[in-house]
Enzyme design. Structure first.
Site, short mmCIF file in Angstrom:
data_model
loop_
_atom_site.label_atom_id
_atom_site.label_comp_id
_atom_site.label_asym_id
_atom_site.label_seq_id
_atom_site.Cartn_x
_atom_site.Cartn_y
_atom_site.Cartn_z
N ARG A 265 0.84 -0.99 0.10
CA ARG A 265 0.02 0.09 0.09
C ARG A 265 0.71 1.12 -0.01
NH1 ARG A 265 -3.29 -1.99 5.09
NH2 ARG A 265 -1.03 -3.26 5.23
C1 UD1 Z 1 -1.33 -5.33 11.26
C2 UD1 Z 1 -2.56 -6.31 12.03
C3 UD1 Z 1 -3.58 -5.60 12.46
C4 UD1 Z 1 -3.25 -4.31 13.37
C5 UD1 Z 1 -2.30 -3.41 12.48
C6 UD1 Z 1 -1.80 -2.23 13.17
C7 UD1 Z 1 -2.20 -8.67 11.38
C8 UD1 Z 1 -2.77 -9.82 10.67
N1 UD1 Z 1 -3.03 -7.49 11.44
O1 UD1 Z 1 -2.19 -5.20 10.05
O2 UD1 Z 1 -4.40 -6.24 13.48
O3 UD1 Z 1 -4.27 -3.33 13.52
O4 UD1 Z 1 -1.28 -4.42 12.01
O5 UD1 Z 1 -0.57 -1.64 12.37
O6 UD1 Z 1 -1.34 -8.99 12.09
N2 UD1 Z 1 5.23 -8.54 8.06
C9 UD1 Z 1 6.28 -9.37 7.90
N3 UD1 Z 1 6.01 -10.51 7.41
C10 UD1 Z 1 4.92 -10.41 6.56
C11 UD1 Z 1 3.88 -9.67 6.66
C12 UD1 Z 1 4.05 -8.56 7.56
O7 UD1 Z 1 7.38 -9.24 8.45
O8 UD1 Z 1 4.49 -11.73 5.83
C13 UD1 Z 1 5.66 -7.09 9.01
C14 UD1 Z 1 5.45 -5.77 7.99
O9 UD1 Z 1 6.74 -5.66 7.57
C15 UD1 Z 1 5.05 -5.01 9.04
C16 UD1 Z 1 4.08 -5.68 10.08
O10 UD1 Z 1 4.47 -7.20 9.80
O11 UD1 Z 1 6.16 -4.14 9.65
C17 UD1 Z 1 2.63 -5.69 9.90
O12 UD1 Z 1 2.26 -6.02 8.67
P1 UD1 Z 1 1.25 -5.30 7.66
O13 UD1 Z 1 0.90 -5.87 6.45
O14 UD1 Z 1 1.69 -3.76 7.81
O15 UD1 Z 1 -0.15 -5.54 8.81
P2 UD1 Z 1 -1.52 -4.61 8.79
O16 UD1 Z 1 -2.26 -4.70 7.73
O17 UD1 Z 1 -0.88 -3.09 9.02
MG MG Z 2 0.67 -2.20 8.91
#
Ligand code: UD1
Ligand code: MG
Length: 247
Positions: free
Chosen positions: A18
């Site tokens: 995003r």
């Molecule tokens: C996530 C939470 C949501 C919360 C929000 C707060 C989940 C499913 N959802 O959503 O409940 O309100 O954060 O900001 O957890 N990441 C990895 N590997 C992956 C995917 C993500 O390391 O495979 C890391 C990303 O780099 C990031 C973090 O995890 O720093 C959060 O991932 P993101 O995709 O931004 O989750 P949100 O949709 O924001």
């Molecule tokens: Mg996030």
């Protein structure tokens, strides 16, 4: 009593689609001239965790450069979701660790060390198996909602894309800062299933722990300004202005 040994894990391996910046890892975008993940790691270092682990994957060299030394890295080969990212860290967490704090690299740049200490303390006193830090937002769009029962006990966290219209109206949201006893994490993290979005959601662990008879504490953040999620260029600009003290 033996002092608890605590590890902190920062999830920073996601693609951050995003953000529309395919060549720059989301957590390395600057806030007031410093990569956002560097603030998080600096705060964790000041709390003096027994281990600090950063989960890296997509554009990992940028994250490794941004966080500097004195941390360990766990490698997530494919971004299969936050549940999968924390599972990768399990292999790096030392066997002596009793409690694990997990947080996200894209929303924790404003958290203070005092809040983290307070959260850890409240968790230890509660004797719960897991805790999540929550915050109330007038506009909860895009965030995971905290679903509570009639006695105000947390039941589960539901992501917006899977929430019902009624759940979407909930304003208490998930900050992504969690505490787990090591034992609970070892048992329930591998049980998270890949869902219809194709990802493993870390948030699903709440329901798994509760269904297994465990206790989950949802702890509201007192100073709501300490939490700011960055998922879009607009939120990045806003967070940058806040760090610069311009807003
Ligand atoms: C996530 C939470 C949501 C919360 C929000 C707060 C989940 C499913 N959802 O959503 O409940 O309100 O954060 O900001 O957890 N990441 C990895 N590997 C992956 C995917 C993500 O390391 O495979 C890391 C990303 O780099 C990031 C973090 O995890 O720093 C959060 O991932 P993101 O995709 O931004 O989750 P949100 O949709 O924001
Ligand atoms: Mg996030």
């Amino acid at each position: 009593m033996k002092k608890e040994r605590i590890a902190a894990v920062v999830l920073a391996a996601g693609k951050g689609k995003r953000m529309n910046s395919p060549d720059k890892q989301k957590v390395t975008h600057d806030l007031a001239g410093r990569p956002m993940v560097a603030y998080t790691v600096e705060t964790l270092k000041s709390v003096r965790f027994d281990q600090i682990i950063v989960v890296v994957g997509h554009l990992k060299e940028q994250v490794i450069k941004a966080v500097g030394g004195d941390v360990l890295f766990a490698h997530q080969d494919e971004p299969l979701g936050t549940g999968d990212a924390l599972r990768v860290a399990l292999f790096v967490i030392d066997p002596s660790i009793d409690v694990v704090l997990s947080l996200y690299g894209d929303d924790s740049a404003f958290l203070s060390k005092e809040t983290l200490r307070f959260f850890i303390d409240a968790f230890s006193k509660s004797r719960a198996d897991m805790a999540c830090l929550t915050v109330v937002r007038d506009d909860p769009t895009g965030l995971g909602r905290i679903v509570r029962d009639s006695r105000e006990h947390v039941v589960r966290i539901v992501e917006e894309k899977l929430a019902s219209d009624e759940e979407k109206r909930i304003k208490e949201v998930n900050t992504g800062v969690y505490l787990f006893t090591r034992g609970m994490l070892d048992v329930y993290l591998p049980k998270i299933q890949r869902n219809e979005t194709g990802e493993y959601f870390l948030t699903d662990i709440v329901e798994l722990v509760i269904n297994g008879g465990g206790a989950v504490l949802a702890h509201p953040l007192e100073n709501t300004e300490e939490w700011f999620g960055v998922n879009s260029p607009e939120q990045l600009r806003e967070a940058d202005a806040l760090k610069r003290g311009l807003s």
